[in-house]
Design a protein around this motif. Structure first.
Motif, PDB file in Angstrom:
ATOM      1  N   LEU A  79       0.829  -1.218   0.000  1.00  0.00           N
ATOM      2  CA  LEU A  79       0.000   0.000   0.000  1.00  0.00           C
ATOM      3  C   LEU A  79       0.855   1.258   0.000  1.00  0.00           C
ATOM      4  O   LEU A  79       0.519   2.261  -0.619  1.00  0.00           O
ATOM      5  N   LEU A  80       2.005   1.180   0.728  1.00  0.00           N
ATOM      6  CA  LEU A  80       2.903   2.340   0.826  1.00  0.00           C
ATOM      7  C   LEU A  80       3.367   2.840  -0.539  1.00  0.00           C
ATOM      8  O   LEU A  80       3.677   4.017  -0.708  1.00  0.00           O
ATOM      9  N   LEU A  81       3.421   1.914  -1.497  1.00  0.00           N
ATOM     10  CA  LEU A  81       3.891   2.293  -2.830  1.00  0.00           C
ATOM     11  C   LEU A  81       2.852   3.107  -3.588  1.00  0.00           C
ATOM     12  O   LEU A  81       3.149   3.714  -4.606  1.00  0.00           O
ATOM     13  N   HIS A  82       1.629   3.097  -3.094  1.00  0.00           N
ATOM     14  CA  HIS A  82       0.549   3.704  -3.865  1.00  0.00           C
ATOM     15  C   HIS A  82      -0.092   4.914  -3.204  1.00  0.00           C
ATOM     16  O   HIS A  82      -0.971   5.536  -3.791  1.00  0.00           O
ATOM     17  N   MET A  83       0.311   5.206  -1.969  1.00  0.00           N
ATOM     18  CA  MET A  83      -0.346   6.324  -1.283  1.00  0.00           C
ATOM     19  C   MET A  83       0.551   6.899  -0.199  1.00  0.00           C
ATOM     20  O   MET A  83       1.650   6.385   0.033  1.00  0.00           O
ATOM     21  N   ASN A  84       0.045   7.894   0.456  1.00  0.00           N
ATOM     22  CA  ASN A  84       0.746   8.542   1.559  1.00  0.00           C
ATOM     23  C   ASN A  84       1.120   7.518   2.637  1.00  0.00           C
ATOM     24  O   ASN A  84       0.318   6.656   2.978  1.00  0.00           O
ATOM     25  N   ALA A  85       2.341   7.633   3.155  1.00  0.00           N
ATOM     26  CA  ALA A  85       2.845   6.629   4.091  1.00  0.00           C
ATOM     27  C   ALA A  85       1.979   6.520   5.344  1.00  0.00           C
ATOM     28  O   ALA A  85       1.683   5.426   5.814  1.00  0.00           O
ATOM     29  N   ALA A  86       1.565   7.652   5.884  1.00  0.00           N
ATOM     30  CA  ALA A  86       0.746   7.626   7.107  1.00  0.00           C
ATOM     31  C   ALA A  86      -0.613   6.992   6.836  1.00  0.00           C
ATOM     32  O   ALA A  86      -1.142   6.246   7.656  1.00  0.00           O
ATOM     33  N   LEU A  87      -1.150   7.275   5.658  1.00  0.00           N
ATOM     34  CA  LEU A  87      -2.452   6.699   5.293  1.00  0.00           C
ATOM     35  C   LEU A  87      -2.333   5.180   5.175  1.00  0.00           C
ATOM     36  O   LEU A  87      -3.140   4.430   5.731  1.00  0.00           O
ATOM     37  N   ALA A  88      -1.294   4.733   4.463  1.00  0.00           N
ATOM     38  CA  ALA A  88      -1.133   3.291   4.218  1.00  0.00           C
ATOM     39  C   ALA A  88      -0.723   2.545   5.481  1.00  0.00           C
ATOM     40  O   ALA A  88      -1.240   1.471   5.763  1.00  0.00           O
ATOM     41  N   GLY A  89       0.217   3.119   6.211  1.00  0.00           N
ATOM     42  CA  GLY A  89       0.816   2.379   7.323  1.00  0.00           C
ATOM     43  C   GLY A  89       0.050   2.467   8.617  1.00  0.00           C
ATOM     44  O   GLY A  89       0.135   1.563   9.455  1.00  0.00           O
ATOM     45  N   ILE A  90      -0.675   3.548   8.816  1.00  0.00           N
ATOM     46  CA  ILE A  90      -1.329   3.760  10.109  1.00  0.00           C
ATOM     47  C   ILE A  90      -2.848   3.890   9.978  1.00  0.00           C
ATOM     48  O   ILE A  90      -3.599   3.156  10.614  1.00  0.00           O
ATOM     49  N   VAL A  91      -3.275   4.839   9.141  1.00  0.00           N
ATOM     50  CA  VAL A  91      -4.711   5.153   9.107  1.00  0.00           C
ATOM     51  C   VAL A  91      -5.530   3.955   8.605  1.00  0.00           C
ATOM     52  O   VAL A  91      -6.504   3.555   9.246  1.00  0.00           O
ATOM     53  N   VAL A  92      -5.107   3.366   7.483  1.00  0.00           N
ATOM     54  CA  VAL A  92      -5.883   2.250   6.910  1.00  0.00           C
ATOM     55  C   VAL A  92      -5.989   1.071   7.891  1.00  0.00           C
ATOM     56  O   VAL A  92      -7.097   0.624   8.196  1.00  0.00           O
ATOM     57  N   PRO A  93      -4.854   0.558   8.434  1.00  0.00           N
ATOM     58  CA  PRO A  93      -5.006  -0.573   9.363  1.00  0.00           C
ATOM     59  C   PRO A  93      -5.769  -0.218  10.630  1.00  0.00           C
ATOM     60  O   PRO A  93      -6.548  -1.029  11.126  1.00  0.00           O
ATOM     61  N   THR A  94      -5.542   1.003  11.160  1.00  0.00           N
ATOM     62  CA  THR A  94      -6.246   1.385  12.386  1.00  0.00           C
ATOM     63  C   THR A  94      -7.743   1.469  12.136  1.00  0.00           C
ATOM     64  O   THR A  94      -8.546   0.930  12.906  1.00  0.00           O
TER      65      THR A  94
ATOM     66  N   GLY B 190       6.411   4.595  12.075  1.00  0.00           N
ATOM     67  CA  GLY B 190       6.904   5.968  12.206  1.00  0.00           C
ATOM     68  C   GLY B 190       6.243   6.952  11.270  1.00  0.00           C
ATOM     69  O   GLY B 190       6.400   8.170  11.412  1.00  0.00           O
ATOM     70  N   SER B 191       5.476   6.432  10.318  1.00  0.00           N
ATOM     71  CA  SER B 191       4.851   7.334   9.347  1.00  0.00           C
ATOM     72  C   SER B 191       3.548   7.942   9.856  1.00  0.00           C
ATOM     73  O   SER B 191       2.924   8.731   9.155  1.00  0.00           O
TER      74      SER B 191
END
Lengths: 296, 250
Positions: A79-94, B190-191
């Motif tokens: 997902l990180l390859l396709h969108m904002n890192a915070a969105l992919a790594g944190i917001v989506v899973p949370t 960290g993001s």
């Protein structure tokens, strides 16, 4: 007069029908024992045949390319390859974990519990939603990696040129030659003072929260969010129109099955189809390159 | 009329009697061998491990296709991981200087060391897969519905804890695979907006994967997270019983 409020469970355990019951010993305990033994034997066998991986000793100066997270996080890495890192790594899973937790509070009906696919159309709903999630994700990955445009060019000689570059990947929309963004679009101020938050560590400095970069916001957050939320809603709406979704339970089946398809495809692509530089490659070409940064 | 005479006890009967009907044995096991319905119920009700179960269960629930034993097998993986994990802890020191050498040592010099490490690794992967499949089973059988809402929430927490347990264990071999996987994984954490860098710092005990990260991951992996998982599992199992056992048609 004082009123006494007595807490009552929303639903009570069902009354027991003794004649339909069997004894836990031996009927259940033996099933558990056999399955535990079966798994023990299988795992011993697997451990005998296949060793756990161990590469060279950890070295921060020698990068692995591709560097990959554990396989169950590779969906997020994809997902990180396709969108904002915070969105992919944190917001989506949370958000997804919260949505999962909310499932039983959204669908409060007690109908159809304890049976596989008890609801009408639930099998069709599950199979189609799963496949839409699975193949839809693959289509989006192929599009956003530029592969679709590359194949269209190689096989059919079709090229969209720079004006249709967004067909190659969504990131092209940031390019002023593709979309005539006004000069102020990438720095719209919304804070008139320097807000420093958690200002420590490498890379820390003046906070970046003061200005909005509209093209980046659109491409890295707006479009992916639109796809994730919009396509899910669209699928549920479509199933509602063709009478596959009647109840909240049906809507959850669509959502969950679609998620499983997406999760599976992201994990498979991230695990087996991403090579050096996170380029899409075939699994048999997959090699891990090691190198000293700047001297590979 | 012929009267049935009691037969003389055989040698086998005498040995059995001496072994299982003596004072010491009876002080440990309160019930006889579970070969009568009464003893079968008593053994489930009085044994600390078996009493997780009720004494009786609906006949549909013993069919393997109802649950595929996925929840039970996940718990079994947890137990297996605890056993193999303890054995690995005997030989492993979580310091940057020793971790990698200790893993090599386990694989080459410790008897059955390679097997124990392999078992630990494959069981960890199996647990992640099984817990995910268990969640799907519960969902597709509608077993999250009232009165089991809260237990579903506890299950989601256990899913996250399983991922975290596996993730923290990933760093411990201290090889290139571990180092870069955790670098990528913690970069994802960290993001997060605003709190991301702080979370990453807290996870690693610094700005990059190093000795502090190793000791943190080790501590979380061998005590912090298993303890938390055990507490949530206890609640999970308790609620299954309190909410009327496995879900079945009303």
């Amino acid at each position: 007069m004082a009123t006494v409020v007595v807490a009552r469970p929303a639903a009570r355990p069902t009354p027991r029908a003794r004649d339909e019951e069997v004894l836990v010993w031996p009927d259940l305990v033996f099933v558990e024992f056999i399955s535990a033994m079966l798994f023990t034997v299988l795992l011993f066998l697997l451990s005998y045949l296949m060793n756990a991986p161990l590469l060279d000793e950890a070295n921060a100066n020698v990068t692995n390319d591709p560097a990959k997270a554990p396989w169950y996080l590779l969906n997020l890495q994809e997902l990180l390859l396709h969108m904002n890192a915070a969105l992919a790594g944190i917001v989506v899973p949370t958000v997804w974990l919260i949505v999962l937790m909310v499932f039983p509070y959204f669908d409060r009906s007690t109908d159809g519990q304890g049976r596989w696919f008890a609801d009408v159309n639930s099998v069709k709903n599950t199979v189609v939603s799963f496949n839409v999630g699975l193949w839809g994700t693959l289509a989006l990955i192929i599009w956003n990696s530029g592969k679709a445009a590359l194949w269209a060019k190689d096989w059919f000689g079709f090229s969209g040129g720079s004006t249709l570059a967004f067909l190659e990947r969504s990131a092209a929309l940031k390019d002023p030659s593709v979309v005539p963004w006004p000069g102020w679009a990438d720095s719209i101020p919304y804070l008139w003072f320097n807000l420093k938050i958690l200002d420590e560590g490498p890379g820390a400095g003046v906070t970046t929260f003061q200005k909005i970069d509209l093209p980046t916001l659109l491409v890295d957050i707006g479009i992916p969010t639109g796809f994730m939320v919009g396509l899910s809603c669209l699928l549920i709406f479509f199933f509602w129109k063709i009478n596959w979704v009647h109840t909240r339970r049906d809507a959850l089946i669509t959502l969950m099955s679609g998620f499983v398809g997406v999760f599976l495809m992201l994990t498979v692509i991230g695990t087996a189809f991403r090579g050096p530089g996170q380029d899409l490659i075939w699994p048999w070409d997959l090699r891990t390159l090691e190198g000293i940064p700047g001297q590979e | 009329m012929a009267v049935e005479q009691p037969t003389q006890p055989t040698l086998g009967d005498l040995i059995y009697d001496k072994l299982f009907h003596n004072y010491v044995w009876r002080s440990i096991f309160r019930t006889g061998y579970p070969n009568t319905p009464r003893n079968q119920m008593l053994v489930v009700a009085t044994n600390v491990f078996l009493h997780l179960h009720p004494t009786r269960i609906h006949r549909t629930h013993v069919k393997i296709t109802h649950t595929y034993c996925l929840g039970g097998l996940t718990f079994f993986m947890f137990l297996g991981l605890t056993v193999t994990g303890i054995l690995l802890m005997f030989y492993y020191v979580p310091s940057v200087d020793r971790a990698y050498l200790d893993i090599q040592n386990i694989q080459t010099n410790v008897q059955f060391g390679q097997l124990m490490r392999n078992m630990h690794r494959w069981m960890a992967h199996a647990m992640v897969i099984l817990v995910f499949l268990h969640m799907l089973r519960v969902f597709y059988t509608g077993a999250y519905k009232p009165p089991r809402e809260f237990n579903w929430v506890v299950g989601v927490v256990l899913l996250v804890l399983t991922f975290l347990l596996s993730f923290t264990g990933y760093l411990l071999p201290w090889d290139q695979l571990a180092f870069w996987a955790i670098t990528v994984g913690t970069n994802i954490a960290g993001s997060a907006p605003v709190l991301g860098p702080k979370t990453r710092f807290w996870l690693l005990g610094g700005f990059e994967v190093g000795p502090d990260a190793l000791i943190r991951f080790y501590t979380l992996h061998v005590i912090g997270l298993p303890l938390l998982a055990a507490i949530f599992m206890a609640v999970h199992f308790w609620r299954i019983r309190r909410d009327g056992g496995l879900a079945r048609p009303l």
